[in-house]
Scaffold this motif. Structure first.
Motif, PDB file in Angstrom:
ATOM      1  N   LEU A 138       0.838  -1.204   0.000  1.00 42.58           N
ATOM      2  CA  LEU A 138       0.000   0.000   0.000  1.00 42.58           C
ATOM      3  C   LEU A 138       0.872   1.254   0.000  1.00 42.58           C
ATOM      4  N   THR A 139       1.860   1.267   0.881  1.00 42.37           N
ATOM      5  CA  THR A 139       2.729   2.437   0.988  1.00 42.37           C
ATOM      6  C   THR A 139       3.465   2.680  -0.326  1.00 42.37           C
ATOM      7  N   ALA A 140       3.900   1.609  -0.958  1.00 43.64           N
ATOM      8  CA  ALA A 140       4.638   1.759  -2.227  1.00 43.64           C
ATOM      9  C   ALA A 140       3.756   2.367  -3.318  1.00 43.64           C
ATOM     10  N   ALA A 141       2.431   2.170  -3.199  1.00 45.25           N
ATOM     11  CA  ALA A 141       1.528   2.660  -4.256  1.00 45.25           C
ATOM     12  C   ALA A 141       0.893   4.010  -3.911  1.00 45.25           C
ATOM     13  N   GLU A 142       1.352   4.619  -2.823  1.00 47.61           N
ATOM     14  CA  GLU A 142       0.674   5.839  -2.321  1.00 47.61           C
ATOM     15  C   GLU A 142       0.481   6.913  -3.400  1.00 47.61           C
ATOM     16  N   GLU A 143       1.506   7.147  -4.223  1.00 46.70           N
ATOM     17  CA  GLU A 143       1.418   8.199  -5.243  1.00 46.70           C
ATOM     18  C   GLU A 143       0.325   7.932  -6.283  1.00 46.70           C
ATOM     19  N   GLN A 144       0.028   6.653  -6.492  1.00 43.44           N
ATOM     20  CA  GLN A 144      -0.938   6.284  -7.552  1.00 43.44           C
ATOM     21  C   GLN A 144      -2.390   6.287  -7.054  1.00 43.44           C
ATOM     22  N   ILE A 145      -2.577   6.345  -5.736  1.00 40.39           N
ATOM     23  CA  ILE A 145      -3.943   6.216  -5.203  1.00 40.39           C
ATOM     24  C   ILE A 145      -4.431   7.575  -4.711  1.00 40.39           C
ATOM     25  N   GLU A 146      -5.675   7.871  -5.020  1.00 36.48           N
ATOM     26  CA  GLU A 146      -6.272   9.136  -4.565  1.00 36.48           C
ATOM     27  C   GLU A 146      -6.121   9.232  -3.025  1.00 36.48           C
ATOM     28  N   PRO A 147      -5.698  10.406  -2.481  1.00 33.90           N
ATOM     29  CA  PRO A 147      -5.369  10.500  -1.044  1.00 33.90           C
ATOM     30  C   PRO A 147      -6.466   9.983  -0.103  1.00 33.90           C
ATOM     31  N   GLU A 148      -7.733  10.317  -0.416  1.00 41.57           N
ATOM     32  CA  GLU A 148      -8.790   9.858   0.503  1.00 41.57           C
ATOM     33  C   GLU A 148      -8.889   8.326   0.497  1.00 41.57           C
ATOM     34  N   LEU A 149      -8.804   7.737  -0.681  1.00 39.19           N
ATOM     35  CA  LEU A 149      -8.886   6.270  -0.768  1.00 39.19           C
ATOM     36  C   LEU A 149      -7.687   5.623  -0.089  1.00 39.19           C
ATOM     37  N   PHE A 150      -6.524   6.269  -0.225  1.00 44.05           N
ATOM     38  CA  PHE A 150      -5.323   5.737   0.430  1.00 44.05           C
ATOM     39  C   PHE A 150      -5.525   5.674   1.942  1.00 44.05           C
ATOM     40  N   LYS A 151      -6.087   6.739   2.498  1.00 48.92           N
ATOM     41  CA  LYS A 151      -6.306   6.764   3.959  1.00 48.92           C
ATOM     42  C   LYS A 151      -7.279   5.675   4.392  1.00 48.92           C
ATOM     43  N   ARG A 152      -8.353   5.502   3.595  1.00 47.30           N
ATOM     44  CA  ARG A 152      -9.337   4.459   3.938  1.00 47.30           C
ATOM     45  C   ARG A 152      -8.650   3.098   3.998  1.00 47.30           C
ATOM     46  N   ALA A 153      -7.832   2.823   2.970  1.00 48.27           N
ATOM     47  CA  ALA A 153      -7.163   1.523   2.907  1.00 48.27           C
ATOM     48  C   ALA A 153      -6.139   1.377   4.029  1.00 48.27           C
ATOM     49  N   ARG A 154      -5.434   2.477   4.338  1.00 44.83           N
ATOM     50  CA  ARG A 154      -4.434   2.399   5.416  1.00 44.83           C
ATOM     51  C   ARG A 154      -5.113   2.042   6.741  1.00 44.83           C
ATOM     52  N   HIS A 155      -6.318   2.591   6.960  1.00 45.11           N
ATOM     53  CA  HIS A 155      -7.033   2.198   8.180  1.00 45.11           C
ATOM     54  C   HIS A 155      -7.273   0.686   8.202  1.00 45.11           C
ATOM     55  N   VAL A 156      -7.794   0.148   7.107  1.00 42.36           N
ATOM     56  CA  VAL A 156      -8.190  -1.264   7.101  1.00 42.36           C
ATOM     57  C   VAL A 156      -6.981  -2.175   7.299  1.00 42.36           C
ATOM     58  N   VAL A 157      -5.914  -1.885   6.564  1.00 48.10           N
ATOM     59  CA  VAL A 157      -4.727  -2.756   6.645  1.00 48.10           C
ATOM     60  C   VAL A 157      -4.125  -2.687   8.059  1.00 48.10           C
ATOM     61  N   SER A 158      -4.056  -1.498   8.637  1.00 48.49           N
ATOM     62  CA  SER A 158      -3.461  -1.384   9.977  1.00 48.49           C
ATOM     63  C   SER A 158      -4.405  -1.949  11.045  1.00 48.49           C
ATOM     64  N   GLU A 159      -5.709  -1.801  10.840  1.00 47.49           N
ATOM     65  CA  GLU A 159      -6.684  -2.273  11.841  1.00 47.49           C
ATOM     66  C   GLU A 159      -6.677  -3.806  11.942  1.00 47.49           C
ATOM     67  N   ASN A 160      -6.469  -4.472  10.815  1.00 51.55           N
ATOM     68  CA  ASN A 160      -6.372  -5.936  10.847  1.00 51.55           C
ATOM     69  C   ASN A 160      -5.237  -6.375  11.770  1.00 51.55           C
ATOM     70  N   ALA A 161      -4.101  -5.713  11.632  1.00 51.84           N
ATOM     71  CA  ALA A 161      -2.941  -6.071  12.469  1.00 51.84           C
ATOM     72  C   ALA A 161      -3.241  -5.788  13.937  1.00 51.84           C
ATOM     73  N   ARG A 162      -3.963  -4.691  14.180  1.00 53.06           N
ATOM     74  CA  ARG A 162      -4.275  -4.347  15.576  1.00 53.06           C
ATOM     75  C   ARG A 162      -5.218  -5.359  16.221  1.00 53.06           C
ATOM     76  N   ALA A 163      -6.185  -5.865  15.452  1.00 57.54           N
ATOM     77  CA  ALA A 163      -7.132  -6.843  16.025  1.00 57.54           C
ATOM     78  C   ALA A 163      -6.385  -8.115  16.433  1.00 57.54           C
ATOM     79  N   VAL A 164      -5.478  -8.565  15.572  1.00 55.37           N
ATOM     80  CA  VAL A 164      -4.718  -9.785  15.882  1.00 55.37           C
ATOM     81  C   VAL A 164      -3.804  -9.543  17.083  1.00 55.37           C
ATOM     82  N   ALA A 165      -3.159  -8.380  17.120  1.00 57.91           N
ATOM     83  CA  ALA A 165      -2.252  -8.069  18.238  1.00 57.91           C
ATOM     84  C   ALA A 165      -3.030  -7.963  19.551  1.00 57.91           C
ATOM     85  N   THR A 166      -4.262  -7.459  19.485  1.00 54.07           N
ATOM     86  CA  THR A 166      -5.054  -7.299  20.710  1.00 54.07           C
ATOM     87  C   THR A 166      -5.474  -8.657  21.266  1.00 54.07           C
TER      88      THR A 166
END
Ligand code: GLA
Length: 390
Positions: free
Chosen positions: A259-287
């Motif tokens: 996701l981070t590598a593709a940041e320039e190609q993705i519209e900023p709002e969509l990038f933020k939405r995706a960053r939430h989902v990808v990071s939230e998955n890791a947080r649920a497992v860690a919790t």
């Protein structure tokens, strides 16, 4: 206002619904069943991305008293919606613009009949104590209670996971909310005293005990939620757009590096939405891992990061929810965790509070929230309860 409902009150609700049935139908019900609402400890807006969630069923739910009918008519008495009565035929199910609550029954039975066309009608009395529109899944508990009632009345071969899928189908195809599977699955399959890590990709799950010295503390901001379904559906669409960009079925398949590598190609709002989902998955497992190790400092940090991500990247919190989280966090520090819970745009925050800090947390909310935001909060001290199909 403080509320605490013990399991004995669940039984009182079931006794009440039996009496209501007798008053409506002049005979005793054949059975009474109950399905819980839920609170999500962490992992929001991940379920429809095939991700991870960590909810618990709560001791607030929907109770139904039911009897079979010989014809194909369903007659529902909804004690808390008016009260109102809705009557329809299983052979003529149409969306009801006036009695919106009845669409949950209709949608659920329409979806159930795809697998079980043999069912006949029923008389039903319904009452519940999950606050509506608060993000605690009053609708999922209603759907699962309906499915439990019909499963028992007609001795259907229906397990909790399939019941959850039918409930979700009712929401997606009939009610018009493109929700994921979390709410229905935890209402059906929650385990008393436990939270559940659910993998929404293959629907496998693992239960983890919630330590006895922690209270599942929920505060309803009482912000009226408007246009929730359309805002929710838009978030889902944005996530799907990013998944499509990567050529995968869901964001679950995308790593943070990709996701981070593709940041320039993705519209900023969509990038933020995706960053939430990808990071939230890791947080649920860690919790889950931290809950099993009783590592409160990590739980606290993960819940805090989750709230910030839902606030800044997914943009589904409100200033009232942010305010509640800050107030509770100022008391808890690393001794507990707090974040918004559910779909957002109003509704509740959830906190894991050590029992000996419950009074202090309650006091700060009662002294500050209404003064700052002009709304009276509702506080619920919950226990993790048993799902209807467990
Ligand atoms: C609502 C939906 C769930 C889930 C949450 C957010 O409760 O019904 O499927 O998407 O929002 O985590």
């Amino acid at each position: 206002m403080n509320f605490s409902v013990s399991d004995s009150q669940d039984f009182k609700q079931q006794a009440l619904v039996q009496t209501l049935f007798e008053q409506q139908f002049q005979r005793s019900a054949a059975l009474v069943c109950h399905a819980p609402g839920r609170v999500n400890i962490i992992g929001d807006h991940t379920d429809y991305n095939d991700g991870f969630v960590l909810p618990a069923a709560i001791n607030y739910g929907t109770s139904i008293a039911a009897s079979k009918r010989e014809d194909r008519i369903v007659k529902v008495y909804a004690h808390d919606c008016g009260p109102q009565i809705n009557v329809f035929s299983l052979d003529d199910i149409t969306f009801d613009q006036k009695m919106m609550w009845s669409n949950y029954v209709k949608g659920t039975l329409q979806a159930l009949m795809k697998k079980h066309p043999e069912i006949k009608g029923a008389n039903l009395a319904v009452t519940g104590n999950v606050p509506q529109g608060a993000g605690l899944s009053s609708s999922a508990s209603f759907e699962i209670a309906i499915l439990k009632a019909f499963t028992q009345l007609y001795q259907l071969d229906l397990n909790g996971v399939n019941a959850a899928l039918i409930g979700q189908q009712a929401e997606n195809d009939f009610v018009g909310c493109n929700c994921g599977i979390m709410d229905q699955l935890i209402s059906a399959m929650g385990q008393q005293g436990h939270a559940m890590l659910l993998d929404c990709k293959d629907l496998s799950f693992e239960d983890a005990p919630i330590p006895d010295d922690l209270t599942l503390f929920i505060v309803n901001s009482n912000v009226k939620r408007g246009l929730v379904d359309s805002a929710y559906n838009l978030r889902r669409h944005q996530c799907e757009t990013v998944a499509k960009y990567f050529g995968v079925s869901a964001l679950r398949e995308v790593t943070m590096e990709q996701l981070t590598a593709a940041e320039e190609q993705i519209e900023p709002e969509l990038f933020k939405r995706a960053r939430h989902v990808v990071s939230e998955n890791a947080r649920a497992v860690a919790t889950l891992k931290a809950l099993k190790a009783n590592d409160m400092a990590t739980i606290s940090a993960e819940m805090k990061a989750s709230h910030i991500s839902l606030r800044d990247d997914f943009e589904v919190t409100t200033k009232e929810m942010d305010g509640l989280v800050d107030m509770i966090d100022s008391v808890l520090g690393e001794q507990g965790g707090v974040r918004m819970t559910g779909g957002g745009f109003g509704g509740c925050v959830v906190a894991l509070v050590p029992n000996d800090l419950v009074t202090k947390v309650t006091d700060i909310i009662n002294s500050k929230y209404e003064q700052e935001f002009g709304l009276s909060p509702s506080i619920y001290h919950c226990n993790a309860s048993q799902g209807a199909f467990r």
